[in-house]
Design an enzyme around this catalytic site. Structure first.
Site, PDB file in Angstrom:
ATOM      1  CG  HIS A  47      26.741 -34.608 -10.393  1.00 41.17           C
ATOM      2  ND1 HIS A  47      26.165 -33.397 -10.089  1.00 41.17           N
ATOM      3  CD2 HIS A  47      26.927 -35.249  -9.219  1.00 41.17           C
ATOM      4  CE1 HIS A  47      26.018 -33.332  -8.769  1.00 41.17           C
ATOM      5  NE2 HIS A  47      26.473 -34.428  -8.222  1.00 41.17           N
ATOM      6  N   GLY A  55      29.442 -32.406   0.010  1.00 48.74           N
ATOM      7  CA  GLY A  55      29.912 -31.570   1.118  1.00 48.74           C
ATOM      8  C   GLY A  55      30.633 -32.308   2.234  1.00 48.74           C
ATOM      9  CB  SER A  63      21.870 -33.854   2.253  1.00 48.25           C
ATOM     10  OG  SER A  63      21.718 -32.647   1.518  1.00 48.25           O
ATOM     11  CG  ASN A 112      31.148 -34.986  -6.896  1.00 46.90           C
ATOM     12  OD1 ASN A 112      32.124 -34.363  -7.313  1.00 46.90           O
ATOM     13  ND2 ASN A 112      29.932 -34.793  -7.381  1.00 46.90           N
ATOM     14  CD  GLU A 135      24.546 -37.661  -6.508  1.00 44.47           C
ATOM     15  OE1 GLU A 135      25.279 -37.841  -5.544  1.00 44.47           O
ATOM     16  OE2 GLU A 135      24.724 -36.737  -7.335  1.00 44.47           O
ATOM     17  CE  LYS A 144      28.463 -32.073  -5.474  1.00 46.35           C
ATOM     18  NZ  LYS A 144      27.100 -31.700  -5.198  1.00 46.35           N
ATOM     19  CD  GLU A 164      26.388 -30.162  -8.374  1.00 44.55           C
ATOM     20  OE1 GLU A 164      27.602 -30.392  -8.501  1.00 44.55           O
ATOM     21  OE2 GLU A 164      25.777 -30.313  -7.298  1.00 44.55           O
ATOM     22  N   GLY A 182      23.162 -30.905  -1.716  1.00 40.32           N
ATOM     23  CA  GLY A 182      23.687 -29.668  -1.154  1.00 40.32           C
ATOM     24  C   GLY A 182      22.652 -28.855  -0.381  1.00 40.32           C
TER      25      GLY A 182
HETATM   26  P1  13P Z   1      25.979 -33.237  -1.174  1.00 39.58           P
HETATM   27  O1  13P Z   1      26.496 -34.444  -0.429  1.00 39.58           O
HETATM   28  O2  13P Z   1      26.799 -32.002  -0.924  1.00 39.58           O
HETATM   29  O3  13P Z   1      24.521 -33.053  -0.997  1.00 39.58           O
HETATM   30  O4  13P Z   1      26.214 -33.556  -2.745  1.00 39.58           O
HETATM   31  C1  13P Z   1      25.766 -34.744  -3.250  1.00 39.58           C
HETATM   32  C2  13P Z   1      26.315 -34.920  -4.602  1.00 39.58           C
HETATM   33  O5  13P Z   1      25.937 -34.227  -5.527  1.00 39.58           O
HETATM   34  C3  13P Z   1      27.341 -35.950  -4.810  1.00 39.58           C
HETATM   35  O6  13P Z   1      27.582 -36.163  -6.159  1.00 39.58           O
END
Ligand code: 13P
Length: 250
Positions: free
Chosen positions: A96, A236, A214, A10, A168, A12, A98, A174
């Site tokens: 998600h 990330g 993460s 992802n 998640e 983002k 976010e 993150g």
């Molecule tokens: P990170 O791997 O950056 O923690 O993000 C996870 C995520 O939200 C994947 O959708």
């Protein structure tokens, strides 16, 4: 029942078209020997075509990070499911955290998106998970079950079999604070039990359940070793081709 592992990126809100093309050029040779793993890349809308062109000749799967549920119309700034199909997307991330917590998407909206995705032959990657305070208050199970209950209303057994669900936990996204393998497994097991209780074992055996939050090359194998965790949804650590390629070789 063996489910095919799925490692999903992802991205983002990251990358330009040139960066997306460079990523794909670097990635493909690194994963050319992969056999029993599905690899999915979910770029922002603006990069979907570049990733699609860049994946030619490979088995890399393509997904979007969001969509609206309506067919078309006066919905400024939104993207319809048919538009994603038009760009050759096979998957779409929905719900998600976010989207839920920055953009205020609620379960009712997410449910409409899930149904619409299936109607348009897109496979949803539905994200669920608790916030830190909810975990600290012992509400993790309750939060996950409520999200599943509401987000999957009206979804048929047939559709659900193909679905991907990602656990998640919001506090792990993150932050570098990845969930322990025990916590991740417990939540993934809870999700599968929910599917089992509603739809039976034929369906719950087929649904792929991922952990996200993460995930890095250094910790991915710890999750993949857990029975019932079928893959990872990675933010990330999916942005660099070499790091993402390592994740697919858990
Ligand atoms: P990170 O791997 O950056 O923690 O993000 C996870 C995520 O939200 C994947 O959708």
């Amino acid at each position: 029942m063996t489910r095919r592992p799925l490692i999903a990126a992802n991205w983002k809100m990251h990358k330009t078209n040139q960066e997306a093309k460079d990523f794909m050029k670097e990635l493909l040779p690194l994963i050319s020997d992969l056999k029993d793993v599905d690899v999915l890349v979910c770029p922002p809308f603006t990069l979907i075509s570049s990733v699609d062109q860049g994946r030619e000749g490979s088995k890399v799967l393509l997904g979007a990070q969001n969509m609206y549920f309506e067919e078309k119309g006066a919905f400024t700034g939104e993207v319809a499911p048919a538009m994603l199909k038009d760009l050759n997307c096979e998957f779409v991330i929905l719900g998600h955290s976010e989207r839920r917590w920055i953009f205020g998407e609620n379960d009712e909206l997410i449910n409409k998106k899930v149904i619409s995705a299936f109607e348009h032959d897109l496979i949803p990657v539905l994200c669920v998970g608790e916030k830190l305070e909810e975990r600290e208050n012992g509400q993790t199970e309750q939060v996950i079950l409520k999200q599943l209950e509401n987000d999957l209303k009206g979804v048929t057994e047939d559709h659900l079999k193909n679905m991907v669900i990602a656990y998640e936990p919001v506090w792990a996204i993150g932050t570098g604070k990845n969930a322990s393998e025990k916590d991740a497994k417990e939540a993934c097991d809870l999700i599968r039990e929910f599917i089992h209780s509603r739809f039976g074992s034929e369906t719950s055996d087929k649904v792929r359940i991922l952990y996200g939050g993460s995930v890095k090359p250094e910790n991915v194998s710890m999750y993949m070793a857990q029975e019932g965790i079928d893959g990872a949804l990675v933010g990330g650590a999916s942005l660099k081709a070499d790091s993402f390629a390592k994740l697919t070789k858990f």
